[in-house]
Enzyme design. Sequence first.
Site, PDB file in Angstrom:
ATOM      1  N   GLY A  25      13.423  30.536  24.929  1.00  0.00           N
ATOM      2  CA  GLY A  25      13.079  31.249  26.151  1.00  0.00           C
ATOM      3  C   GLY A  25      11.618  31.604  26.313  1.00  0.00           C
ATOM      4  O   GLY A  25      11.286  32.528  27.062  1.00  0.00           O
ATOM      5  N   THR A  26      10.726  30.835  25.668  1.00  0.00           N
ATOM      6  CA  THR A  26       9.310  31.169  25.864  1.00  0.00           C
ATOM      7  C   THR A  26       8.855  30.835  27.291  1.00  0.00           C
ATOM      8  O   THR A  26       8.032  31.549  27.867  1.00  0.00           O
ATOM      9  CB  THR A  26       8.403  30.462  24.834  1.00  0.00           C
ATOM     10  N   ASN A  27       9.409  29.770  27.862  1.00  0.00           N
ATOM     11  CA  ASN A  27       9.077  29.463  29.259  1.00  0.00           C
ATOM     12  C   ASN A  27       9.673  30.495  30.204  1.00  0.00           C
ATOM     13  O   ASN A  27       9.043  30.881  31.192  1.00  0.00           O
ATOM     14  CB  ASN A  27       9.575  28.078  29.642  1.00  0.00           C
TER      15      ASN A  27
ATOM     16  N   HIS B 230      10.329  19.227  31.940  1.00  0.00           N
ATOM     17  CA  HIS B 230      10.611  18.338  30.816  1.00  0.00           C
ATOM     18  C   HIS B 230       9.314  18.126  30.035  1.00  0.00           C
ATOM     19  O   HIS B 230       8.262  17.904  30.633  1.00  0.00           O
ATOM     20  CB  HIS B 230      11.161  16.999  31.324  1.00  0.00           C
TER      21      HIS B 230
ATOM     22  N   ASN C  87      13.401  21.814  37.133  1.00  0.00           N
ATOM     23  CA  ASN C  87      13.458  21.728  35.682  1.00  0.00           C
ATOM     24  C   ASN C  87      12.068  21.358  35.174  1.00  0.00           C
ATOM     25  O   ASN C  87      11.256  20.803  35.905  1.00  0.00           O
ATOM     26  CB  ASN C  87      14.463  20.643  35.261  1.00  0.00           C
TER      27      ASN C  87
END
Length: 196
Positions: free
Chosen positions: A16-18, A107, A105
């Site tokens: 969950g760093t993003n 990637h 999203n």
Amino acid sequence: MKDSTKHIAIFASGTGTNAEAMIRYFNDADRCAKVVLVLSNKADAPVLARARALGVEALYVSRDDFSDRDLMTRLTEDIDAVVLAGFLMMVPEFLVERFEGRMVNIHPSLLPKFGGKGMYGRRVHEAVVASGETETGITVHLVSDECDGGRILFQAKTDVKPSDTPAEIEARVHALEYLHYPPAVEKLLATYMPSA
Ligand code: GRF
């Protein structure tokens, strides 16, 4: 007067760093949106605690519950956009349709290279090293029913040196993600929902 702030939900399965970077970015007072909900299909995913520590409601939703149309419609009732941040399950079709053009999203490669089923996390960077690529990067794209296949909105690159390890590349790619993903989402909101 109705508050015009748009509501973002994040779906995530891991560290969950993003998600944290996204929450912090939209916490700034002058943003058009804020993150109001984090959902994870992993009960023990660190992203849940990270989000709660920043004051964002964070819930575990089992794989089966993610496919429960009534439940998910209720949970996302006041959500304007969905941001996937390390979400390791295919999003159910009814949600992809409901949020068409409003679900994104990120990637960790330059799609279409090194995308598709099984290409996630460190594996992506190992494949980049193994193939002798001289550059890699990030891709922000709309979510479609095809894994890593939706319309590309944004890409940023970093060089790959012959001596680079997958871990070193991963660290540089993460830095690119934190820098570019939140503003890319903000831009999408402004384009798709001009009132934002
Ligand atoms: C990121 O590298 C992102 O590109 C990919 O999954 C990873 C999630 O990392 N989709 P984190 O959980 O945000 O740290």
